[in-house]
Design an enzyme around this catalytic site. Structure first.
Site, PDB file in Angstrom:
ATOM      1  CB  THR A  82      -0.820  -0.046   1.433  1.00 43.17           C
ATOM      2  OG1 THR A  82      -1.735  -1.058   1.152  1.00 43.17           O
ATOM      3  CG2 THR A  82      -1.788   1.221   1.371  1.00 43.17           C
ATOM      4  CB  CYS A  83       3.586   2.367   2.062  1.00 42.23           C
ATOM      5  SG  CYS A  83       4.886   3.762   2.275  1.00 42.23           S
ATOM      6  CB  CYS A 102       3.327   6.732   2.420  1.00 35.20           C
ATOM      7  SG  CYS A 102       2.931   5.279   3.493  1.00 35.20           S
ATOM      8  CE  LYS A 140       0.002  11.039   2.454  1.00 39.35           C
ATOM      9  NZ  LYS A 140       0.088  10.557   3.608  1.00 39.35           N
ATOM     10  CE1 TYR A 171      10.306   0.266  -1.533  1.00 42.74           C
ATOM     11  CE2 TYR A 171       9.465  -1.515  -0.020  1.00 42.74           C
ATOM     12  CZ  TYR A 171       9.667  -0.160  -0.062  1.00 42.74           C
ATOM     13  OH  TYR A 171       9.737   0.707   1.109  1.00 42.74           O
ATOM     14  N   GLY A 182     -13.576  11.533   7.990  1.00 40.62           N
ATOM     15  CA  GLY A 182     -12.984  12.578   8.652  1.00 40.62           C
ATOM     16  C   GLY A 182     -11.182  12.366   9.011  1.00 40.62           C
ATOM     17  CE1 TYR A 241      -2.940   8.663   6.478  1.00 41.02           C
ATOM     18  CE2 TYR A 241      -4.233   7.353   8.070  1.00 41.02           C
ATOM     19  CZ  TYR A 241      -3.414   7.502   7.126  1.00 41.02           C
ATOM     20  OH  TYR A 241      -2.753   6.267   6.579  1.00 41.02           O
ATOM     21  CD  GLU A 265      -2.449  12.656   4.632  1.00 39.18           C
ATOM     22  OE1 GLU A 265      -1.740  12.679   5.548  1.00 39.18           O
ATOM     23  OE2 GLU A 265      -2.662  11.546   3.929  1.00 39.18           O
ATOM     24  CG  ASP A 322      -1.711  -1.250   7.823  1.00 35.66           C
ATOM     25  OD1 ASP A 322      -0.995  -0.543   8.646  1.00 35.66           O
ATOM     26  OD2 ASP A 322      -2.214  -0.598   6.966  1.00 35.66           O
ATOM     27  CB  ALA A 334       2.595  13.712   9.892  1.00 38.76           C
ATOM     28  CG  HIS A 371      16.345  33.995  14.954  1.00 36.57           C
ATOM     29  ND1 HIS A 371      15.343  34.366  15.175  1.00 36.57           N
ATOM     30  CD2 HIS A 371      16.759  35.473  14.334  1.00 36.57           C
ATOM     31  CE1 HIS A 371      14.720  35.304  14.874  1.00 36.57           C
ATOM     32  NE2 HIS A 371      15.603  36.224  14.502  1.00 36.57           N
ATOM     33  CD  GLU A 401      13.506  31.557  16.084  1.00 36.65           C
ATOM     34  OE1 GLU A 401      14.404  32.001  17.066  1.00 36.65           O
ATOM     35  OE2 GLU A 401      13.354  32.207  15.185  1.00 36.65           O
TER      36      GLU A 401
END
Ligand SMILES: Cc1cc2nc3c(=O)[nH]c(=O)nc-3n(C[C@H](O)[C@H](O)[C@H](O)COP(=O)(O)OP(=O)(O)OC[C@H]3O[C@@H](n4cnc5c(N)ncnc54)[C@H](O)[C@@H]3O)c2cc1C
Length: 447
Positions: free
Chosen positions: A42-43, A48, A51, A99, A176, A178, A182, A303, A341, A436, A441
């Site tokens: 899937t990834c 991932c 996407k 892969y 609703g 991720y 996205e 999964d 994330a 900075h 920061e």
């Protein structure tokens, strides 16, 4: 001579399965892996990776607009979906090759076929070939859940979205979580009219409430429409090919595409697991901390076990499995402080406890926030505020959670997550001199 054809037979060549197969073979085991679709899982093939490439592509919409404020003379630009789609799919092909090579280089036999379990040490392939293995690893992942109602077959899922012929002018996204948020960001940046429809009024359950609210507010400002407390009633395909979607509590809506992002279901159906005594929990393979199922010779990672449905977790589980069974280095995956994330516009990233969780668990909690406009957004005239939140144990000062929404939040959080995982205190953050001018920061300047 072994009594079995293989030491290890892996079903599913996704994130967890390829890592387990490759490492076990590198340790000297005789390994085969069956894959019914494409090596990478899937990834790599439809998650991932493609996407994130679409997210990059989508972000140019804002960058090109902002560039004018930075002195660039940007003519009106046109986005071409087939160009991005085909380039992304070409990169997926490249990774699929890598892969495959990684497995072959380690001597893993790749069998491009569907496999089912017919005994504690026996697997049946779609071709009719039967193989035996001392150990079987179930790494079959999950698939998108599509709610059942009249016309739901007219919708698509994340499996199909990367192959769309044309960019839909109007898209309804169901869910609703991720993936829904996205793709709402992706389509909105590409210029589609996006409506996100959800059963409740909560998006991104599990993330910090303030951060979720900030995404909702920014998404609405960007033009994404939200419809909450809506249950689908039917989808009708109209003469011009458009879809008329009816739902409870709201007017029907006409769109060109319905994308279901309504959860993912572990791939155990028809796998033969129950018949050989493997216990399931709501369709997921039940495993112990060593990834072992209720049948001694059958293990599961990723999964399909429905623990934490993320690629790095599946990879860790595959690695721990190989190290423990074939590498002589037994260990278990530590699920404490797994960062995550949402690659929305702007993105969200988080690690550790939310404010609510910390208050329930610890009682005494100190919360520090920074609510600011990123320097780049100020000059660009973009009225979009970032929010960083640090949750600390009120007694020890230990940082127990970090929650961020703003440009590059996932990139920043990956580094900061090391400190949270290591159990550092707010004082340790404060003792670190700011770099900075950066957005990161803010993490060492929280008052
Ligand atoms: C749209 C989308 C975006 C995502 N984004 C992210 C992200 O940003 N970050 C992140 O960490 N995670 C993300 N994920 C989740 C991530 O893709 C999964 O957690 C990860 O792929 C799980 O790995 P796995 O090895 O368990 O299963 P998978 O990678 O799904 O691999 C399972 C493989 O098994 C094969 N298979 C299934 N049944 C059989 C059978 N009977 N015989 C042979 N082969 C079989 C399948 O074809 C598949 O290739 C995303 C998922 C989706 C859908």
């Amino acid at each position: 001579m072994s009594d079995y054809d293989f030491d290890l037979f892996v079903i599913g060549a996704g994130s967890g399965g390829t890592r387990a197969a490759r490492m076990s073979a590198a340790y000297g085991a005789k390994v085969a892996v069956a894959e019914e679709y494409r090596v990478g899982g899937t990834c790599v093939i439809r998650g991932c990776v493609p996407k994130k490439l679409l997210i990059f592509g989508a972000h140019f919409a804002e960058d090109l607009k902002d560039a004018r404020r930075f002195g660039w003379d940007v003519p009106d630009c046109r986005f071409d979906w087939p160009t991005l789609r085909d380039n992304v799919l070409a990169d997926v092909d490249r990774l699929n090759g890598l892969y495959t090579q990684g497995l072959e280089n380690n001597g893993v036999e790749i069998i491009l076929d569907r496999a089912t379990v017919t005994g504690p040490n026996e697997v049946m392939l779609g071709s009719g070939r039967k193989v035996t293995a001392r150990t079987i690893l179930i790494a079959t992942g999950a698939h998108p859940h599509v709610p059942s109602f009249p016309g739901s077959e007219f919708g698509i899922t994340s499996n199909e979205v990367f192959h769309l012929e044309t960019l839909p002018k109007r898209v309804l996204i169901a869910g609703g979580g991720y993936i829904a948020n996205e793709f709402a960001g992706i389509f909105n940046e590409f210029g589609s009219k996006v409506t996100l429809v959800n059963r409740t009024d909560v998006i991104l359950r599990g993330y910090d409430a303030q951060v979720r609210d900030r995404l909702l507010q920014i998404s609405m400002t960007k033009g994404i429409e939200f419809r909450f407390f809506a249950e689908f009633e039917k989808i009708e395909k109209q003469a011009d090919g458009s879809l008329l979607v009816s739902m409870s509590g709201h007017d029907p809506i006409e769109v060109d595409c319905v994308l279901f992002a309504t959860g993912r279901v572990p791939n155990t159906k028809g796998l033969g697991l129950e018949a050989v005594g493997v216990e399931l929990d709501k369709g997921a393979v039940k495993v112990d901390a060593d990834n072992r199922s209720s049948v001694d010779s059958i293990y599961a990672v990723g999964d399909v076990t429905n623990r934490v449905q993320l690629t790095p977790v599946a990879i860790r589980e595959g690695q721990a499995f190989a190290d423990t069974l074939f590498g002589g280095k037994p260990h278990q995956v530590d699920y404490h402080c797994v960062p995550s994330a949402v690659f929305s516009h702007p993105p969200i990233a988080a690690v550790g406890m939310t404010e609510g969780e910390a208050r329930n668990k610890l009682g005494s909690v100190k919360v520090y926030t920074s609510d600011f406009r990123a320097m780049k957004n100020v000059l660009a005239g973009r009225h979009e505020r970032a929010l960083y939140k640090m949750i600390c144990d009120g007694v020890t000062g230990r940082v127990v959670g970090l929650h961020m929404i703003g440009p590059d939040a996932p990139e920043i959080l990956q580094a900061a997550a090391v400190a949270v995982k290591a159990g550092l205190t707010k004082d340790a953050f404060d003792a670190t001199v700011a770099l900075h001018p950066t957005m990161a920061e803010e993490l060492v300047l929280l008052k």
